[in-house]
Design an enzyme around this catalytic site. Structure first.
Site, PDB file in Angstrom:
ATOM      1  N   MET A  34      35.943  27.172  28.611  1.00  0.00           N
ATOM      2  CA  MET A  34      34.685  26.563  29.032  1.00  0.00           C
ATOM      3  C   MET A  34      33.544  27.576  28.918  1.00  0.00           C
ATOM      4  SD  MET A  34      35.412  23.738  31.949  1.00  0.00           S
ATOM      5  CE  MET A  34      35.536  24.836  33.330  1.00  0.00           C
ATOM      6  N   HIS A  41      39.662  35.949  28.580  1.00  0.00           N
ATOM      7  CA  HIS A  41      39.599  35.079  27.403  1.00  0.00           C
ATOM      8  C   HIS A  41      39.899  35.867  26.125  1.00  0.00           C
ATOM      9  CE1 HIS A  41      36.707  32.840  30.147  1.00  0.00           C
ATOM     10  NE2 HIS A  41      37.589  31.911  29.846  1.00  0.00           N
ATOM     11  N   ASP A 154      45.468  30.108  36.187  1.00  0.00           N
ATOM     12  CA  ASP A 154      45.614  28.756  36.724  1.00  0.00           C
ATOM     13  C   ASP A 154      47.018  28.278  36.383  1.00  0.00           C
ATOM     14  OD1 ASP A 154      45.488  26.122  37.549  1.00  0.00           O
ATOM     15  OD2 ASP A 154      43.367  25.933  37.032  1.00  0.00           O
TER      16      ASP A 154
END
Length: 282
Positions: A34, A41, A154
């Protein structure tokens, strides 16, 4: 093989690039994001580059996974700096679709993964994982990637994506990559940028309490007592609320009342206006 990173904003353009690579027999990886990119990332990008010939990074702030309009509005958006960060990283294609390209007028389908979506973040963020599963299914089908890379931060999301891909026969292998942390233990997150200096100093207490609890659990102490004391430590450090601190099976996410095999300790807690999540193996 590293050339200039291309940008696609439509599915047709994206698929045109992928078709060209496929025609040359090249393998394709995708890293869904996102945006508001950080070193976590970039570690996914590195893993993708090592595994496949071509790498796609998707950048899409998915409105369907936000249960809170304010959180969606405040979510950090740094499109220009994200592009600059990815440029020298060997990313072949950056897919940045507008919302109406992903959810055109009349869009009426939702992907729901039962069971795994209940409890923890599923309880505190209603509809969140339906939004995640729907957009990830679309991104995997849009890109046709051989492999997709997700962070382990997550953990619940990762297990939901694995289940969805297996259940729907989506031919993309899912790879989970270890959580990257600051030197003081705080898990990297785009939301960390919203912490005040005072809260940033408090933030590592979450991981510190979890690591201490994991050590006690491995030593055979009573799980309920260990978790209750860890929650008290987290709020005592300055967090305003612990939404959950759970001991669960790593794959099924079934709650565990004692340690008798592989387990995962998972937490979500509020620090000021920011919701932080973390998990560690026990």
């Amino acid at each position: 093989m590293m050339g200039e990173m291309q940008v696609a904003r439509s599915v047709a353009d994206l698929r045109g690039h992928v078709a060209g690579w496929r025609g040359r027999g090249e393998t394709v990886a995708v890293v869904p994001t996102m945006g508001a990119l950080h070193a976590g990332h970039l570690s996914l990008v590195e893993a993708a580059r090592a595994a496949c010939d071509r790498v796609i990074v998707t950048l899409f702030v998915n409105p369907r996974q936000f249960d809170n309009a304010e959180d969606l509005a405040n979510y950090p958006r740094h499109e220009d700096s994200d592009r600059a960060i990815l440029g020298p990283r060997g990313v072949d294609l950056l897919f940045m679709p507008p919302v109406d390209e992903v959810y055109p007028q009349g869009f009426a389908t939702s992907v729901k993964v039962e069971g795994l979506s209940r409890g923890m973040c599923g309880d505190f963020r209603p509809g969140h994982f339906d939004g995640v599963a729907t957009v990830v299914a679309k991104l995997l089908l849009m890109t046709g990637a051989d492999r997709a890379f997700f962070g382990e931060k997550d953990w619940q999301q990762l297990q939901i994506v694995r289940r969805m891909v297996a259940d729907l026969n989506i031919p993309t292998a899912i790879t989970g990559c270890p959580t990257l942390r600051e030197d003081d233990g705080l898990a990297l997150s785009s939301r960390n940028a919203r912490l005040s200096a005072e809260d940033r100093a408090i933030a590592p207490a979450l991981h510190r309490a979890m690591a201490a609890a994991a050590q006690r659990l491995r030593a055979g102490e009573d799980a309920a007592q260990v978790l209750a004391q860890a929650r008290d430590q987290i709020t005592g450090a300055g967090f305003r609320q612990v939404e959950y601190l759970d001991l669960r099976d790593p794959e099924t996410l079934v709650p565990l009342d004692r340690l008798n095999g592989p387990a995962r300790l998972l937490a979500a807690a509020w620090l000021g206006p920011v919701r932080l999540i973390d998990n560690i193996a026990v």
